[in-house]
Design a protein around this motif. Sequence first.
Motif, PDB file in Angstrom:
ATOM      1  N   HIS A 223      22.480  48.990  49.902  1.00  0.00           N
ATOM      2  CA  HIS A 223      23.161  50.041  50.418  1.00  0.00           C
ATOM      3  C   HIS A 223      24.886  50.047  51.226  1.00  0.00           C
ATOM      4  CE1 HIS A 223      21.276  47.882  54.241  1.00  0.00           C
ATOM      5  NE2 HIS A 223      22.870  48.593  54.577  1.00  0.00           N
TER       6      HIS A 223
ATOM      7  N   GLN B   1      23.242  58.806  59.941  1.00  0.00           N
ATOM      8  CA  GLN B   1      23.215  58.462  58.957  1.00  0.00           C
ATOM      9  C   GLN B   1      24.185  58.791  57.948  1.00  0.00           C
ATOM     10  OE1 GLN B   1      21.277  54.382  57.321  1.00  0.00           O
ATOM     11  NE2 GLN B   1      21.573  53.211  59.599  1.00  0.00           N
ATOM     12  N   ARG B   2      24.617  58.836  56.694  1.00  0.00           N
ATOM     13  CA  ARG B   2      24.862  58.755  55.269  1.00  0.00           C
ATOM     14  C   ARG B   2      26.156  60.538  55.724  1.00  0.00           C
ATOM     15  NH1 ARG B   2      23.447  57.116  50.388  1.00  0.00           N
ATOM     16  NH2 ARG B   2      25.073  58.450  50.067  1.00  0.00           N
ATOM     17  N   ARG B   3      26.749  60.317  56.726  1.00  0.00           N
ATOM     18  CA  ARG B   3      27.142  61.589  57.556  1.00  0.00           C
ATOM     19  C   ARG B   3      29.243  61.570  57.732  1.00  0.00           C
ATOM     20  NH1 ARG B   3      24.441  64.063  62.623  1.00  0.00           N
ATOM     21  NH2 ARG B   3      22.454  64.052  62.383  1.00  0.00           N
ATOM     22  N   GLY B   4      28.967  60.284  56.931  1.00  0.00           N
ATOM     23  CA  GLY B   4      30.554  59.633  56.900  1.00  0.00           C
ATOM     24  C   GLY B   4      30.842  58.997  58.651  1.00  0.00           C
TER      25      GLY B   4
ATOM     26  N   ILE C  23      27.860  45.989  61.532  1.00  0.00           N
ATOM     27  CA  ILE C  23      28.713  47.322  61.535  1.00  0.00           C
ATOM     28  C   ILE C  23      27.645  47.910  61.584  1.00  0.00           C
ATOM     29  CG2 ILE C  23      29.387  48.027  59.050  1.00  0.00           C
ATOM     30  CD1 ILE C  23      32.041  50.588  59.801  1.00  0.00           C
ATOM     31  N   ALA C  24      26.880  49.245  61.788  1.00  0.00           N
ATOM     32  CA  ALA C  24      25.248  49.913  62.103  1.00  0.00           C
ATOM     33  C   ALA C  24      25.745  51.614  62.320  1.00  0.00           C
ATOM     34  CB  ALA C  24      24.745  49.141  62.624  1.00  0.00           C
ATOM     35  N   VAL C  25      24.723  52.295  62.204  1.00  0.00           N
ATOM     36  CA  VAL C  25      25.327  53.182  62.557  1.00  0.00           C
ATOM     37  C   VAL C  25      23.613  53.807  62.935  1.00  0.00           C
ATOM     38  CG1 VAL C  25      25.396  56.189  61.579  1.00  0.00           C
ATOM     39  CG2 VAL C  25      27.235  54.275  61.179  1.00  0.00           C
TER      40      VAL C  25
ATOM     41  N   GLY D 131      29.915  55.890  59.740  1.00  0.00           N
ATOM     42  CA  GLY D 131      30.012  54.659  58.945  1.00  0.00           C
ATOM     43  C   GLY D 131      31.282  53.838  58.547  1.00  0.00           C
ATOM     44  N   ALA D 132      32.059  55.383  57.726  1.00  0.00           N
ATOM     45  CA  ALA D 132      33.224  55.458  56.999  1.00  0.00           C
ATOM     46  C   ALA D 132      34.286  55.130  58.194  1.00  0.00           C
ATOM     47  CB  ALA D 132      33.368  55.976  56.089  1.00  0.00           C
TER      48      ALA D 132
ATOM     49  N   THR E  44      28.050  40.119  53.788  1.00  0.00           N
ATOM     50  CA  THR E  44      26.902  40.976  53.221  1.00  0.00           C
ATOM     51  C   THR E  44      25.596  39.835  52.289  1.00  0.00           C
ATOM     52  OG1 THR E  44      25.318  42.637  53.390  1.00  0.00           O
ATOM     53  CG2 THR E  44      27.167  42.551  51.630  1.00  0.00           C
TER      54      THR E  44
HETATM   55  C1  LIG Z   1      26.079  50.634  56.579  1.00  0.00           C
HETATM   56  C2  LIG Z   1      25.938  51.619  57.262  1.00  0.00           C
HETATM   57  C3  LIG Z   1      26.763  51.091  58.593  1.00  0.00           C
HETATM   58  C4  LIG Z   1      26.706  52.786  56.990  1.00  0.00           C
HETATM   59  O1  LIG Z   1      27.022  53.670  57.518  1.00  0.00           O
HETATM   60  P1  LIG Z   1      26.652  55.870  57.108  1.00  0.00           P
HETATM   61  O2  LIG Z   1      27.178  56.037  58.271  1.00  0.00           O
HETATM   62  O3  LIG Z   1      25.204  55.638  56.695  1.00  0.00           O
HETATM   63  O4  LIG Z   1      27.591  55.857  55.814  1.00  0.00           O
HETATM   64  P2  LIG Z   1      28.510  56.929  55.782  1.00  0.00           P
HETATM   65  O5  LIG Z   1      27.734  58.390  55.486  1.00  0.00           O
HETATM   66  O6  LIG Z   1      30.061  56.553  56.284  1.00  0.00           O
HETATM   67  O7  LIG Z   1      28.842  56.901  53.559  1.00  0.00           O
HETATM   68  C5  LIG Z   1      30.412  56.101  53.673  1.00  0.00           C
HETATM   69  C6  LIG Z   1      29.944  56.293  51.737  1.00  0.00           C
HETATM   70  O8  LIG Z   1      29.049  54.382  51.480  1.00  0.00           O
HETATM   71  C7  LIG Z   1      28.065  54.616  50.940  1.00  0.00           C
HETATM   72  N1  LIG Z   1      27.197  54.508  51.339  1.00  0.00           N
HETATM   73  C8  LIG Z   1      26.252  54.590  52.672  1.00  0.00           C
HETATM   74  N2  LIG Z   1      25.166  54.446  52.964  1.00  0.00           N
HETATM   75  C9  LIG Z   1      25.092  54.548  51.389  1.00  0.00           C
HETATM   76  C10 LIG Z   1      23.731  54.784  51.031  1.00  0.00           C
HETATM   77  N3  LIG Z   1      22.227  53.917  52.194  1.00  0.00           N
HETATM   78  N4  LIG Z   1      22.770  54.203  49.626  1.00  0.00           N
HETATM   79  C11 LIG Z   1      23.867  54.051  48.792  1.00  0.00           C
HETATM   80  N5  LIG Z   1      24.973  54.267  49.572  1.00  0.00           N
HETATM   81  C12 LIG Z   1      25.466  54.435  50.705  1.00  0.00           C
HETATM   82  C13 LIG Z   1      28.038  56.688  49.707  1.00  0.00           C
HETATM   83  O9  LIG Z   1      29.136  55.694  49.118  1.00  0.00           O
HETATM   84  C14 LIG Z   1      28.703  56.987  51.313  1.00  0.00           C
HETATM   85  O10 LIG Z   1      28.785  58.467  50.463  1.00  0.00           O
HETATM   86  P3  LIG Z   1      28.393  59.699  50.164  1.00  0.00           P
HETATM   87  O11 LIG Z   1      27.215  59.476  51.309  1.00  0.00           O
HETATM   88  O12 LIG Z   1      28.938  60.770  50.721  1.00  0.00           O
HETATM   89  O13 LIG Z   1      27.417  58.796  48.831  1.00  0.00           O
HETATM   90  C15 LIG Z   1      24.820  52.240  57.290  1.00  0.00           C
HETATM   91  O14 LIG Z   1      23.478  52.092  56.571  1.00  0.00           O
HETATM   92  C16 LIG Z   1      23.829  51.343  58.210  1.00  0.00           C
HETATM   93  O15 LIG Z   1      24.420  50.726  59.316  1.00  0.00           O
HETATM   94  N6  LIG Z   1      22.892  50.205  57.669  1.00  0.00           N
HETATM   95  C17 LIG Z   1      22.603  49.107  58.642  1.00  0.00           C
HETATM   96  C18 LIG Z   1      23.018  47.960  59.255  1.00  0.00           C
HETATM   97  C19 LIG Z   1      23.504  47.662  57.380  1.00  0.00           C
HETATM   98  O16 LIG Z   1      23.517  46.981  56.970  1.00  0.00           O
HETATM   99  N7  LIG Z   1      24.871  47.659  57.957  1.00  0.00           N
HETATM  100  C20 LIG Z   1      25.562  45.973  56.972  1.00  0.00           C
HETATM  101  C21 LIG Z   1      25.114  45.015  56.755  1.00  0.00           C
HETATM  102  S1  LIG Z   1      25.996  44.312  56.097  1.00  0.00           S
END
Ligand SMILES: CC(C)(COP(=O)(O)OP(=O)(O)OC[C@H]1O[C@@H](n2cnc3c(N)ncnc32)[C@H](O)[C@@H]1OP(=O)(O)O)[C@@H](O)C(=O)NCCC(=O)NCCS
Length: 158
Positions: free
Chosen positions: A122, A86-89, A79-81, A91-92, A114
């Motif tokens: 994160h 990122q941080r706009r919901g 899963i990747a955004v 990924g969730a 992970t």
């Molecule tokens: C992990 C990932 C997919 C999350 O996607 P995202 O769209 O940023 O996540 P969301 O905005 O839906 O976050 C939902 C909640 O998760 C938690 N969260 C997400 N990113 C976070 C971060 N960098 N640090 C801490 N908490 C985090 C928070 O609680 C967040 O809610 P909030 O923003 O209201 O506090 C994204 O950070 C990503 O692509 N990372 C690189 C790839 C990766 O690491 N993938 C997983 C590998 S195992």
Amino acid sequence: MIRPTTPDDSAALIALTVAAGMLSANETEALSKVLADYFGGNIDEGHVWVTDEEEAEPCGVAYYAPDMMADRTWHLYMIAVRPDYQRRGRGAALLRHVENALRASGQRLLLVETSGLPSYEHAQAFYAKCGYEKEARIRDFYATGDDKVVFRKALNAD
Ligand SMILES: CC(C)(COP(=O)(O)OP(=O)(O)OC[C@H]1O[C@@H](n2cnc3c(N)ncnc32)[C@H](O)[C@@H]1OP(=O)(O)O)[C@@H](O)C(=O)NCCC(=O)NCCS
């Protein structure tokens, strides 16, 4: 909009995984091959790639597949955004989409894995926020000092 991944997405999705720090630029060949096999029908049954798109550009991706040795247990392999989304919901929302698709066909369990390294905190925070329970840690799995952490969600429990 979350939709099935198409062959035209491949280059953008590879760029996205590099931008999101999942792969380095010289590690993309394996992913290209996985995508080519997927679109060529050259893979085991049940594998699914989905793309999240904004303004006609892929900004997120998820890849999941069933475990061949278990009853309706699935793995989220990726899963990747894109960093600028990122941080706009998103990924969730992508993860909810995967869970809902699996629930709709009566699947039972979704596992995600992970790294336990601080640079993956994160990802652990993300899975915990999305309702996943930390289930297991395999010490030194990826390399000495780099543990694998497994999270689980029962798909029929909420
Ligand atoms: C992990 C990932 C997919 C999350 O996607 P995202 O769209 O940023 O996540 P969301 O905005 O839906 O976050 C939902 C909640 O998760 C938690 N969260 C997400 N990113 C976070 C971060 N960098 N640090 C801490 N908490 C985090 C928070 O609680 C967040 O809610 P909030 O923003 O209201 O506090 C994204 O950070 C990503 O692509 N990372 C690189 C790839 C990766 O690491 N993938 C997983 C590998 S195992």
